[in-house]
Design a protein around this motif. Structure first.
Motif, short mmCIF file in Angstrom:
data_model
loop_
_atom_site.label_atom_id
_atom_site.label_comp_id
_atom_site.label_asym_id
_atom_site.label_seq_id
_atom_site.Cartn_x
_atom_site.Cartn_y
_atom_site.Cartn_z
N ILE A 1 6.76 3.36 22.76
CA ILE A 1 7.53 2.82 21.62
C ILE A 1 6.57 2.22 20.60
O ILE A 1 6.69 2.46 19.39
CB ILE A 1 8.55 1.76 22.12
N TYR A 2 5.60 1.44 21.08
CA TYR A 2 4.62 0.83 20.19
C TYR A 2 3.82 1.90 19.45
O TYR A 2 3.58 1.81 18.25
CB TYR A 2 3.69 -0.09 20.99
N LYS A 3 3.43 2.95 20.17
CA LYS A 3 2.68 4.05 19.56
C LYS A 3 3.51 4.73 18.47
O LYS A 3 3.02 4.96 17.35
CB LYS A 3 2.30 5.08 20.63
N ASN A 4 4.79 5.00 18.78
CA ASN A 4 5.66 5.66 17.79
C ASN A 4 5.86 4.78 16.57
O ASN A 4 5.85 5.26 15.43
CB ASN A 4 7.00 6.03 18.42
N ILE B 1 2.71 4.85 14.58
CA ILE B 1 2.59 6.12 13.85
C ILE B 1 3.52 6.12 12.63
O ILE B 1 3.10 6.49 11.53
CB ILE B 1 2.90 7.32 14.79
N ARG B 2 4.78 5.67 12.82
CA ARG B 2 5.71 5.59 11.69
C ARG B 2 5.20 4.65 10.61
O ARG B 2 5.26 4.96 9.41
CB ARG B 2 7.09 5.11 12.17
N PHE B 3 4.69 3.50 11.04
CA PHE B 3 4.16 2.54 10.07
C PHE B 3 3.00 3.15 9.29
O PHE B 3 2.93 3.03 8.07
CB PHE B 3 3.72 1.26 10.80
N GLU B 4 2.09 3.80 10.02
CA GLU B 4 0.94 4.42 9.35
C GLU B 4 1.39 5.56 8.44
O GLU B 4 0.84 5.75 7.36
CB GLU B 4 -0.08 4.93 10.39
N GLN B 5 2.41 6.33 8.87
CA GLN B 5 2.93 7.40 8.01
C GLN B 5 3.54 6.82 6.74
O GLN B 5 3.31 7.32 5.64
CB GLN B 5 3.99 8.24 8.75
N GLN B 6 4.31 5.73 6.91
CA GLN B 6 4.92 5.09 5.73
C GLN B 6 3.83 4.54 4.81
O GLN B 6 3.91 4.67 3.59
CB GLN B 6 5.88 3.97 6.14
N ARG B 7 2.85 3.92 5.40
CA ARG B 7 1.76 3.36 4.60
C ARG B 7 1.02 4.48 3.86
O ARG B 7 0.73 4.37 2.65
CB ARG B 7 0.81 2.57 5.49
N ALA B 8 0.73 5.56 4.58
CA ALA B 8 0.05 6.68 3.94
C ALA B 8 0.93 7.29 2.85
O ALA B 8 0.45 7.62 1.75
CB ALA B 8 -0.32 7.73 4.98
N SER B 9 2.23 7.41 3.17
CA SER B 9 3.17 7.95 2.18
C SER B 9 3.24 7.06 0.95
O SER B 9 3.23 7.54 -0.19
CB SER B 9 4.55 8.11 2.83
N ASN B 10 3.28 5.75 1.19
CA ASN B 10 3.30 4.80 0.07
C ASN B 10 2.02 4.89 -0.75
O ASN B 10 2.06 4.83 -2.00
CB ASN B 10 3.52 3.37 0.55
N GLN B 11 0.90 5.02 -0.07
CA GLN B 11 -0.36 5.14 -0.81
C GLN B 11 -0.38 6.43 -1.64
O GLN B 11 -0.82 6.42 -2.80
CB GLN B 11 -1.55 5.13 0.18
N VAL B 12 0.14 7.52 -1.04
CA VAL B 12 0.18 8.78 -1.78
C VAL B 12 1.10 8.64 -2.98
O VAL B 12 0.78 9.08 -4.09
CB VAL B 12 0.62 9.94 -0.86
#
Length: 184
Positions: A123-126, A129-140
């Protein structure tokens, strides 16, 4: 027989004669002496011998009774020891069974806690990953927005001249004025 009677007569004569002597006739004196000695032994020794035999008999009976009592005591102790052995064996079996069930319970608890820990890590890993995806998406998005804004500003700056600029400002002021009248 004549010798035997002669020896009795000579005994009778001895007491009357007052003298003491040896009779050298072995055949005449030996059976009499033996019979007298045996008679005295039987008469006086019978009580002593029967007392000795009775004492011996009593000691043997006492020893037998003591042996029987010791045997009964040993049998009782053996039965008690067997009962204790059965009890200890039952307790050992119970400890063994309880030990195995405790081990199985601990094993099950360990497996369950490990499974729960793995689920929490998953759960923590997922979430990570979601947080990092959102962060990367926000940065993009921010970069795209910044690039679009730069591009728009560049286009506006290059295509706007003073007259178009004034008309855009007047149109925006007109729309703002209309909005304020509607709100009032």
């Amino acid at each position: 027989m004549k010798n035997l009677t002669d020896s009795f007569l000579s005994l009778g004569l001895w007491s009357s004669a007052g003298s003491f002597g040896f009779n050298t006739d072995i055949l005449a004196t030996n059976p009499i002496n033996l019979s007298v000695v045996l008679g005295l032994l039987i008469f006086f020794g019978k009580g002593v011998l029967s007392d000795l035999l009775d004492n011996r008999k009593q000691r043997i009976l006492k020893t037998i009774r003591n042996s029987e009592e010791l045997r009964r005591g040993a049998i009782e102790q053996l039965e008690k020891a067997r009962a204790r052995l059965r009890k200890v064996e039952m307790e050992a079996d119970q400890f063994r069974v309880n030990g195995y069930s405790d081990i199985e319970r601990e094993k099950s608890n360990l497996i369950n806690s490990t499974y729960q820990t793995l689920e929490q890590f998953e759960i923590y890993k997922n979430e990570t990953i979601r947080f990092e995806q959102q962060r990367a998406s926000n940065q993009v998005r921010q970069r795209v927005f910044q690039q679009a804004l730069k591009g728009a500003l560049g286009t506006l700056t290059s295509s706007l001249n003073n007259e178009l600029h004034l008309r855009t400002i007047n149109a925006n002021i007109g729309m703002f004025g209309t909005l304020t009248e509607i709100i009032d």
